[in-house]
Design a protein around this motif. Structure first.
Motif, PDB file in Angstrom:
ATOM      1  N   UNK A 197      -8.661 -27.219 -36.451  1.00  0.00           N
ATOM      2  CA  UNK A 197      -9.868 -27.250 -37.287  1.00  0.00           C
ATOM      3  C   UNK A 197     -10.582 -25.920 -36.893  1.00  0.00           C
ATOM      4  N   UNK A 198     -11.109 -25.091 -37.876  1.00  0.00           N
ATOM      5  CA  UNK A 198     -11.949 -24.041 -37.786  1.00  0.00           C
ATOM      6  C   UNK A 198     -13.308 -24.384 -37.881  1.00  0.00           C
ATOM      7  N   UNK A 199     -14.073 -23.474 -37.281  1.00  0.00           N
ATOM      8  CA  UNK A 199     -15.717 -23.783 -37.802  1.00  0.00           C
ATOM      9  C   UNK A 199     -16.309 -22.464 -37.855  1.00  0.00           C
ATOM     10  N   UNK A 200     -17.336 -22.441 -38.741  1.00  0.00           N
ATOM     11  CA  UNK A 200     -18.003 -21.165 -39.172  1.00  0.00           C
ATOM     12  C   UNK A 200     -18.583 -21.199 -40.560  1.00  0.00           C
ATOM     13  N   UNK A 201     -19.548 -20.192 -40.942  1.00  0.00           N
ATOM     14  CA  UNK A 201     -19.986 -20.487 -42.196  1.00  0.00           C
ATOM     15  C   UNK A 201     -18.764 -20.582 -43.430  1.00  0.00           C
ATOM     16  N   UNK A 202     -19.085 -21.514 -44.201  1.00  0.00           N
ATOM     17  CA  UNK A 202     -18.112 -21.581 -45.228  1.00  0.00           C
ATOM     18  C   UNK A 202     -16.834 -22.260 -45.009  1.00  0.00           C
ATOM     19  N   UNK A 203     -16.738 -22.593 -43.674  1.00  0.00           N
ATOM     20  CA  UNK A 203     -15.395 -23.419 -43.375  1.00  0.00           C
ATOM     21  C   UNK A 203     -15.620 -24.850 -43.136  1.00  0.00           C
ATOM     22  N   UNK A 204     -14.736 -25.844 -43.661  1.00  0.00           N
ATOM     23  CA  UNK A 204     -14.938 -27.002 -43.614  1.00  0.00           C
ATOM     24  C   UNK A 204     -14.058 -27.379 -42.177  1.00  0.00           C
ATOM     25  N   UNK A 205     -14.726 -28.226 -41.262  1.00  0.00           N
ATOM     26  CA  UNK A 205     -14.004 -28.774 -40.264  1.00  0.00           C
ATOM     27  C   UNK A 205     -13.370 -29.854 -40.596  1.00  0.00           C
ATOM     28  N   UNK A 206     -12.133 -30.019 -39.915  1.00  0.00           N
ATOM     29  CA  UNK A 206     -11.093 -31.077 -40.091  1.00  0.00           C
ATOM     30  C   UNK A 206     -11.493 -32.182 -39.053  1.00  0.00           C
ATOM     31  N   UNK A 207     -12.306 -33.254 -39.217  1.00  0.00           N
ATOM     32  CA  UNK A 207     -12.431 -34.303 -38.122  1.00  0.00           C
ATOM     33  C   UNK A 207     -13.886 -34.398 -37.964  1.00  0.00           C
ATOM     34  N   UNK A 247     -21.833 -38.838 -52.633  1.00  0.00           N
ATOM     35  CA  UNK A 247     -22.021 -38.572 -51.229  1.00  0.00           C
ATOM     36  C   UNK A 247     -21.185 -39.372 -50.473  1.00  0.00           C
ATOM     37  N   UNK A 248     -20.723 -39.203 -49.271  1.00  0.00           N
ATOM     38  CA  UNK A 248     -20.113 -39.907 -48.339  1.00  0.00           C
ATOM     39  C   UNK A 248     -20.266 -39.309 -46.935  1.00  0.00           C
ATOM     40  N   UNK A 249     -19.928 -40.271 -45.992  1.00  0.00           N
ATOM     41  CA  UNK A 249     -19.713 -39.975 -44.680  1.00  0.00           C
ATOM     42  C   UNK A 249     -18.192 -40.090 -44.406  1.00  0.00           C
ATOM     43  N   UNK A 250     -17.568 -39.078 -44.376  1.00  0.00           N
ATOM     44  CA  UNK A 250     -16.223 -38.896 -44.548  1.00  0.00           C
ATOM     45  C   UNK A 250     -15.631 -39.092 -43.033  1.00  0.00           C
ATOM     46  N   UNK A 251     -15.456 -40.492 -42.404  1.00  0.00           N
ATOM     47  CA  UNK A 251     -15.317 -40.441 -41.150  1.00  0.00           C
ATOM     48  C   UNK A 251     -13.677 -40.459 -40.938  1.00  0.00           C
ATOM     49  N   UNK A 252     -13.649 -39.736 -39.788  1.00  0.00           N
ATOM     50  CA  UNK A 252     -11.983 -39.608 -39.290  1.00  0.00           C
ATOM     51  C   UNK A 252     -12.068 -40.686 -38.022  1.00  0.00           C
ATOM     52  N   UNK A 304      -3.289 -38.661 -44.945  1.00  0.00           N
ATOM     53  CA  UNK A 304      -2.320 -37.667 -45.886  1.00  0.00           C
ATOM     54  C   UNK A 304      -0.842 -38.057 -45.500  1.00  0.00           C
ATOM     55  N   UNK A 305      -0.398 -38.848 -44.862  1.00  0.00           N
ATOM     56  CA  UNK A 305       0.984 -39.089 -44.691  1.00  0.00           C
ATOM     57  C   UNK A 305       1.762 -38.056 -43.986  1.00  0.00           C
ATOM     58  N   UNK A 306       3.125 -38.334 -43.909  1.00  0.00           N
ATOM     59  CA  UNK A 306       3.724 -37.469 -42.759  1.00  0.00           C
ATOM     60  C   UNK A 306       4.347 -36.091 -43.394  1.00  0.00           C
ATOM     61  N   UNK A 307       4.154 -35.987 -44.735  1.00  0.00           N
ATOM     62  CA  UNK A 307       4.651 -34.531 -45.165  1.00  0.00           C
ATOM     63  C   UNK A 307       3.667 -33.811 -45.854  1.00  0.00           C
ATOM     64  N   UNK A 308       2.411 -33.892 -45.205  1.00  0.00           N
ATOM     65  CA  UNK A 308       1.063 -33.370 -45.663  1.00  0.00           C
ATOM     66  C   UNK A 308       1.280 -31.857 -45.549  1.00  0.00           C
ATOM     67  N   UNK A 309       0.752 -31.123 -46.095  1.00  0.00           N
ATOM     68  CA  UNK A 309       0.717 -29.694 -46.227  1.00  0.00           C
ATOM     69  C   UNK A 309      -0.443 -28.972 -45.583  1.00  0.00           C
ATOM     70  N   UNK A 310      -1.376 -29.720 -45.223  1.00  0.00           N
ATOM     71  CA  UNK A 310      -2.522 -29.232 -44.444  1.00  0.00           C
ATOM     72  C   UNK A 310      -2.567 -28.132 -43.371  1.00  0.00           C
ATOM     73  N   UNK A 311      -3.015 -26.968 -43.672  1.00  0.00           N
ATOM     74  CA  UNK A 311      -2.892 -26.066 -42.383  1.00  0.00           C
ATOM     75  C   UNK A 311      -3.635 -26.180 -41.504  1.00  0.00           C
ATOM     76  N   UNK A 312      -4.692 -27.018 -41.422  1.00  0.00           N
ATOM     77  CA  UNK A 312      -5.669 -27.126 -40.272  1.00  0.00           C
ATOM     78  C   UNK A 312      -5.348 -28.433 -39.691  1.00  0.00           C
ATOM     79  N   UNK A 313      -4.306 -28.952 -40.040  1.00  0.00           N
ATOM     80  CA  UNK A 313      -3.841 -30.476 -39.201  1.00  0.00           C
ATOM     81  C   UNK A 313      -2.403 -30.245 -38.761  1.00  0.00           C
TER      82      UNK A 313
END
Ligand SMILES: O=P(O)(O)OC[C@H]1O[C@@H](O)[C@H](O)[C@@H](O)[C@@H]1O
Length: 274
Positions: free
Chosen positions: A42-52, A141-146, A228-237
């Motif tokens: 996960x990357x953090x900074x203005x405009x970025x969404x943190x994964x987790x 709205x949501x609290x997107x809890x990992x 997202x399952x085992x075949x996810x294509x998420x670059x930040x995971x």
């Protein structure tokens, strides 16, 4: 000033919040380990969404609107409004308000306040939305809890029986008939479930012990279950990390609250490790 706020209650419960995204990143109840997943990519900074952790979704869920996916709150820098340590708890209040940048993405004057309180085995998160403008607006709205788990394939969720849902993968509606919803190994799941029970129960059936998180909802009418399952294509995971978390996101999606000028909407999740 550092982006990270560390909280510790006298009984040893700990949490870390990030001002970037207004996001709870870590929660360790007293005497227990980490309960939230955070991706090492996960990357953090203005405009970025943190994964987790627990990203705040506002004012739009996913692509259900014309603004940025999952809204404008998770990519902005919030401010620390208040922090305190009591005899039995610790809390922090983070705030986000409209500015020239948010107004470009969503043309409304708003105030968001996220209160995080921890004590013993309990975490409370409250999200307040205020209309600070001169015309009404509606939002989601949501609290997107990992929630961190050892193995997502050993997780079951209780509290969804007889509830309607929308399967975001197929676009089809359905009803959850059985008492226990089991995640299937490696298969993605992505559902918006309407009117969940409170508390919802996230249960991890380990080799030697069972871990239970009870999640009470107040004010949120929906919940999202996502992995997202085992075949996810998420670059930040990392590819194998689909196994390491289950998202159970208390949410307000189907019925969008409408706020007149000066009005406020508040919802809470209270999570207890048993
Ligand atoms: O990759 P993002 O934008 O953080 O979204 C993650 C997931 O968030 C969930 O809330 C959605 O139901 C999923 O459809 C989505 O894939």
């Amino acid at each position: 000033m550092s982006d990270l706020i560390q909280l510790r209650s006298p009984d040893g419960a700990r949490a870390t919040l990030s001002l970037q995204g207004g996001q709870l990143l870590s929660w360790q109840p007293a005497g227990a380990g980490e309960q939230l997943y955070h991706s090492p990519l996960s990357r953090s900074g203005p405009g970025l969404a943190q994964r987790g952790g627990v990203p705040v979704i506002f004012p739009q869920f996913a692509a259900q609107g014309v603004g940025p996916r999952h809204g404008i709150a998770r990519t902005r820098r919030w401010a620390l409004a208040h922090r305190d340590q009591g005899r039995q708890d610790a809390l922090a209040v983070l705030r986000l308000q409209d500015d020239a940048d948010t107004l470009r993405d969503w043309p409304h004057a708003f105030g968001l306040e996220l209160t995080v309180r921890l004590s013993g085995a309990v975490l409370e998160m409250e999200l307040a939305v205020e209309n600070r403008g001169e015309s009404r607006f509606e939002f989601q709205a949501a609290l997107h809890s990992y929630w961190a788990v050892e193995d997502a394939a050993r997780v079951v969720v209780e509290g969804l029986q007889d509830r309607r849902y929308m399967d975001s993968l197929s676009g089809l509606d359905g009803v959850q008939h059985s008492h226990r919803l089991e995640l299937l190994s490696g298969k993605p799941i992505d559902r918006i479930i309407y009117g969940p029970a409170s508390p919802l129960r996230l249960i991890e059936l380990g080799e030697t012990q069972t871990r239970r998180l009870h999640i009470e909802t107040e004010g949120f009418d929906d919940v999202v279950l996502w992995n997202p399952g085992s075949e996810h294509g998420l670059a930040d995971l990392p590819l194998a990390d689909w196994q390491r978390f289950v998202c159970l996101e208390l949410a307000q999606i189907e019925h969008r609250p409408v706020l007149e000028p000066g009005e406020e909407w508040v919802a809470r999740q209270t999570v207890r490790l048993l």
